[in-house]
Design an enzyme around this catalytic site. Structure first.
Site, PDB file in Angstrom:
ATOM      1  N   GLU A 281      41.205  37.118  37.324  1.00 33.61           N
ATOM      2  CA  GLU A 281      40.880  38.155  36.350  1.00 33.61           C
ATOM      3  C   GLU A 281      40.489  37.561  34.987  1.00 33.61           C
ATOM      4  O   GLU A 281      39.500  37.963  34.397  1.00 33.61           O
ATOM      5  CB  GLU A 281      42.110  39.070  36.191  1.00 33.61           C
ATOM      6  N   ASP A 282      41.254  36.613  34.505  1.00 38.76           N
ATOM      7  CA  ASP A 282      41.140  36.223  33.096  1.00 38.76           C
ATOM      8  C   ASP A 282      40.608  34.815  32.843  1.00 38.76           C
ATOM      9  O   ASP A 282      40.528  34.393  31.700  1.00 38.76           O
ATOM     10  CB  ASP A 282      42.530  36.308  32.411  1.00 38.76           C
TER      11      ASP A 282
END
Ligand code: MN
Length: 382
Positions: A76-77
């Site tokens: 995700e990040d």
């Protein structure tokens, strides 16, 4: 931050055969990927996945779940990808991390009206592997524990979401301690006045009538000794949020509430559970309509216990739960009990439910009927 060897030590406590190298590899990879990122608190971002992994060691979960916790925000990040996670850590872990990522991106709406839809989405997401939800819940728990560094708006939004979605979900999965802590953390943000006033009331009550929990615990122990049954007795005041909810539901002032203390009797075997129930009902008057036998009628998440309420000292009601040690483990860990390890092997608790079957039952209903019926069924099951 917990360093990698400390984390491995936490896992070794319950799983001596852990794959320490795999955890070292995931720790190093996660740290490298999140390098330079900060949390709102100013700490390095990687402190968060490590804390989530540590929470999951308390639930004695398997290596795949611990590694997933360390990697849960990488896809995700960071510039990490599914393909890379799969190449480095294998298919099982890549699927788990991917599941957590998808769950994070799921549009969940706050509010009771949307609850059925939220649960439907969540149950669909976890129908593949329930460990995804265990990581997500630990993720939320750590974010709630560290919520103070967020903006007031975000604190309120996250807290409402926690109260509406994640706390009930933890409850439904049979993880009572998790539910209570999430509720308490959310309540602290959303209604600190109410929470403080309930805590103050308890302090006043304690000044007036002494340590009621201690007194009743001693009374119960005396009865157990008289009946020559060995069991542990634990008592506690109920949590501020559950007191507050009861005050709202019944429109009662604190002083008129009964049932503010709960007691647990943990014994050796099932026969003792019923003998203890007999002792308790002979000594104190049972409150009508409050007796439930979840031993002969277990909940589908594996919960087993006898519940009764009796009129104790000063005619005040107290709730008593009676169960064996194994039943208690399932009552605390819920469906996670299935993955729990003890001394390097899956702790085969006869009362732990098979998460796959449990989910299959729930989703089957969900695919069959409309949402209202689904929610009704879920409520009944839980
Ligand atoms: Mn996270």
């Amino acid at each position: 931050m917990i360093d990698v060897e400390d984390l491995i030590a936490l896992v070794r406590n319950y799983n001596p055969r852990t794959n320490a190298d795999l955890i070292r590899q995931a720790y190093a990879y996660g740290m490298k990927m999140h390098e330079g990122q900060m949390r709102k608190s100013g700490e390095p971002y990687f402190t968060h996945p490590v804390a989530v992994a540590a929470i999951l060691t308390e639930q004695m979960l398997d290596d795949a779940t611990i590694v997933t916790a360390l990697l849960h925000d990488t896809i995700e990040d960071t510039k990490s990808t599914y393909t890379e996670v799969e190449r480095l850590f294998g298919h099982e872990i890549a699927e788990l991390v991917d599941g957590v990522t998808k769950l994070t991106n799921l549009q969940l709406s706050s509010g009771a009206a949307e609850q059925a839809d939220n649960f439907r989405k969540l149950f669909m997401a976890m129908s593949k592997d329930l460990r995804v939800i265990l990581v997500k819940l630990a993720d939320r728990l750590h974010n709630m524990r560290t919520i103070k560094s967020m903006s007031p708006e975000k604190q309120a939004r996250k807290s409402r979401e926690t109260m509406d979605i994640f706390a009930p979900l933890a409850g439904r999965m049979g993880m009572q301690w998790m539910r209570e802590e999430l509720e308490d953390l959310g309540f602290r943000v959303l209604n600190p006045e109410a929470r403080n006033s309930i805590i103050r009331r308890f302090l006043t009550l304690q000044k007036e009538s002494g340590d009621v929990v201690h007194q009743i615990t001693a009374d119960i122990r005396t009865e157990l000794e008289r009946g020559k049954i060995e069991a542990d007795v634990y008592g506690r005041a109920k949590k501020p949020f559950s007191i507050w909810r009861k005050m709202q539901e019944k429109d009662l002032a604190f002083s008129r509430l009964s049932d503010i203390y709960g007691f647990r009797i943990i014994c050796q075997d099932m026969g003792d559970c019923y003998r203890i129930l007999g002792l308790i009902h002979q000594r104190w008057r049972a409150v009508p309509g409050r007796f439930k036998d979840y031993i002969s009628q277990p909940k589908t998440n594996g919960y087993r216990s006898i519940h009764t309420s009796v009129s104790g000292r000063d005619g005040k009601r107290v709730e008593v739960q009676i169960r064996t040690r194994e039943m208690h483990e399932v009552a605390e860990a819920g469906v996670a009990a299935h993955w729990a390890y003890r001394e390097g092997v899956r702790a085969k608790n006869p009362f732990a439910v098979d998460p796959g079957k449990w989910i299959a039952q729930l989703t089957e209903r969900l695919n069959e009927g409309d949402h209202d019926e689904f929610m009704e069924n879920v409520k009944l099951e839980m």
